[in-house]
Write a protein that holds these residues in place. Structure first.
Motif, mmCIF file in Angstrom:
data_model
loop_
_atom_site.group_PDB
_atom_site.id
_atom_site.type_symbol
_atom_site.label_atom_id
_atom_site.label_comp_id
_atom_site.label_asym_id
_atom_site.label_seq_id
_atom_site.Cartn_x
_atom_site.Cartn_y
_atom_site.Cartn_z
ATOM 1 N N LYS A 129 34.231 -28.866 14.672
ATOM 2 C CA LYS A 129 34.128 -27.433 14.332
ATOM 3 C C LYS A 129 32.738 -26.934 14.727
ATOM 4 C CE LYS A 129 34.178 -24.826 10.340
ATOM 5 N NZ LYS A 129 33.789 -25.052 8.964
ATOM 6 N N GLU A 156 29.933 -23.767 14.473
ATOM 7 C CA GLU A 156 29.580 -22.568 13.701
ATOM 8 C C GLU A 156 28.184 -22.097 14.121
ATOM 9 O OE1 GLU A 156 28.397 -21.878 9.089
ATOM 10 O OE2 GLU A 156 29.850 -23.472 9.494
ATOM 11 N N GLU A 170 38.691 -30.556 19.870
ATOM 12 C CA GLU A 170 39.141 -29.593 18.863
ATOM 13 C C GLU A 170 38.762 -30.003 17.435
ATOM 14 O OE1 GLU A 170 42.541 -27.193 19.887
ATOM 15 O OE2 GLU A 170 40.634 -26.877 20.965
#
Ligand SMILES: CC/C=C\C/C=C\C/C=C\C/C=C\C/C=C\C/C=C\CCC(=O)O
Ligand SMILES: N[C@@H](Cc1ccccc1)C(=O)O
Ligand SMILES: [Zn+2]
Ligand SMILES: [Zn+2]
Length: 522
Positions: A406, A408, A403
């Motif tokens: 990140k 993107e 988690e």
């Protein structure tokens, strides 16, 4: 029942079962062998009775031989490098514009050719045909190149166009100035020899293909859409003639790209509070990110070999393999999983087996005694035809499984639609005929382009998009793409000019000859 008769019954049963099994296996074997002996997807596809369109001979004299080479070398010497969408060498792009005008005076002055500059540095040419009923086609290539540094191990400076043993060295010699110059040189010679086309065609030269084509290709498409243009087919860069590259194959193979892999560029990042390096946490942002990246490398995407159009490549080539490989290639239904395991062992063949995962950038840290607050990595994935962008993103997420990392999506799209390649496919058959006339020794087959091209922006304008140029690739040449010692032989460059020269004339045919005429010749 006695014990003895029960035993006999079991024995009988076992016998029957093993005999049937043997029969089934034998049946499979016979079926596969028959398939091997008769399998040739090209059989019956030889189109006969081509209307003669290439009336202007493509012979090149000594003066032209020197002239076309000089033009090509001038093009290689201009460093039209694209690094990012905002880092283009615009000075070089301007210079390239001047070179085109100087090298191809007839193209730029002929009343048969309309020209416009698009997005400042890209070029769109329109050569209307005399028969307005014929749907036009389009040839694409790109002017820009990826960066190159001599110190990486080049034998000649990358923008020198130096000749070594009959090869011209330099960035852009195979990606993709050979097509830019080859197409315009062919048109220049056609016009000088009095050619005027029956079927109209466009030429699109993008200036930012290496950084996605959002300016060049996309604006050319916009211009064409505004005019309401529809195209019979598009031919762009991509695949090539592979000679000795596919092991076991007899003779070279011209692979015409009928689709290209999809793309996902994903940015992974980890944030942590910065601080003094004398009091480090147990895990740094760099360590966490490195773990994620390592997991991605250790868990490659699933093997999908044989589940996309790459299967057709081998089926088309099967009859050119010797046994036992011929047996294997003719029975992809049985052997594709095995072939996938063999092909995944080399990076260039692995590209056809799965969605590939490449970690291409990794950045973090500013000073030796500061805990890095931010670590980021870019992952560049090329998506196999049997997978979608969405599926790939989900797999990355589960493989990273942390988690704190990140994710993107920077850029991405699904694999491109598959263009037609049957006997009624105009573009495919014209390209195939042009290749075979010029290189009778090759086998033509459909293929998958593993890199991306400007042509992916053209899907609304053309149903059929092909990615091919008769650039000859021998073992080791694939590594020159975006690598060191990119080069092309002088002979091969000349062949490219001749190829486009003939292709343009071959497109003047109204319709393809009937596929069945071959068998009914009188
Ligand atoms: C099915 C074929 C089996 C084996 C092939 C073996 C080796 C691979 C051969 C050729 C690879 C060809 C080209 C190199 C990679 C990408 C070119 C595609 C698009 C170029 C886009 C660009 O960067 O401008
Ligand atoms: N043609 C280049 C650049 C590119 C990347 C991604 C999308 C479009 C173009 C490549 O395939 O690497
Ligand atoms: Zn390219
Ligand atoms: Zn490239």
């Amino acid at each position: 029942m006695t014990e003895r008769s029960a035993k006999l019954n079991i024995l009988k049963f076992v016998k029957i079962v093993s005999f049937s099994l043997l029969l089934v296996i034998l049946g499979f074997f016979v079926a596969a062998t028959v398939r091997t002996l008769t399998f040739d997807v090209n059989a019956g596809l030889q189109l006969a009775h081509w209307e003669k369109t290439n009336n202007i001979a493509s012979d090149i004299n000594q003066h032209q031989r020197e002239e076309l080479l000089a033009n090509f070398r001038d093009a290689i010497r201009i460093p039209t490098v694209s690094t990012t969408e905002t880092q283009l060498n615009t000075t070089a792009l301007r210079e390239f514009d001047s070179l085109l005008r100087k090298a191809f005076p007839t193209v730029f002055s002929s009343h048969l050719v309309q020209h416009e500059v698009v997005a400042n540095y890209s070029h769109l040419f329109w050569v209307p045909g005399s028969d307005l009923a014929l749907v036009p086609y389009m040839l694409l290539a790109h002017i820009d190149v990826v960066p190159a540094e001599e110190r990486d191990g080049w034998e000649a400076p990358p923008f020198s166009a130096k000749e070594i043993n009959g090869f011209i060295y330099g960035r852009g010699t195979i990606d993709n100035k050979q097509s830019v110059m080859g197409i315009l040189q062919a048109l220049e010679y056609l016009l000088i020899r009095g050619y005027s086309p029956r079927r109209g065609f466009f030429i699109g030269l993008g200036h930012d293909e290496e950084v996605s084509g959002f300016q060049g290709a996309m604006n050319i498409v916009r211009v064409l859409k505004k005019k309401g243009v529809q195209l019979a087919f598009v031919l762009d860069e991509g695949l090539a003639v592979l000679d000795g590259v596919i092991s076991g194959l007899q003779g070279p193979a011209a692979l015409i790209g009928i689709s290209e892999k999809g793309l996902a560029t994903v940015k992974l990042s980890v944030s942590k509070a910065p601080g003094h390096s004398s009091m480090p946490p147990s895990e740094s942002s760099i360590g966490i990110l490195a773990g994620a990246v390592k997991r991605l490398e250790e868990n490659p995407m699933p093997r999908l070999f044989g589940e996309g159009p790459e299967r057709g490549t081998f089926e088309h080539l099967a009859h050119k393999f010797r046994l036992p490989l011929k047996f294997v290639m003719s029975n992809m239904w049985l052997f594709s999983p095995l072939l996938g395991r063999v092909m995944e062992r080399r990076p260039d063949t692995n590209a056809f087996v799965r969605t590939t995962t490449a970690i291409t950038m990794f950045n973090s840290g500013v000073k030796v005694n500061i805990l890095p607050s931010q670590a980021e990595a870019y992952v560049n994935l090329r998506i196999h035809s049997a997978q979608s962008l969405q599926e790939v993103l989900e797999l990355i997420q589960s493989t990273v499984g942390d988690e704190r990392v990140k994710m993107e999506l920077v850029d991405g799209f699904d694999p491109l639609p598959v263009s037609s390649y049957d006997e009624t496919s105009f573009g495919f058959q014209i390209i195939k005929k042009t290749v075979l006339d010029q290189f009778p020794q090759v086998t033509v087959a459909p293929g998958i382009c593993i890199g991306n091209t400007d042509s992916r922006h053209y899907t609304d304008l053309a149903k059929d998009i092909y990615r091919f140029a008769p650039t000859w690739f021998r073992p080791g040449d694939a590594q020159r793409f975006h690598g060191i010692n990119e080069r092309i032989s002088k002979k091969n460059y000349e062949e490219l000019v001749v190829f486009y020269f003939n292709l343009i004339q071959n497109c003047d045919i109204k319709d393809l000859p009937s596929p069945h005429s071959a068998g009914h010749e009188l």
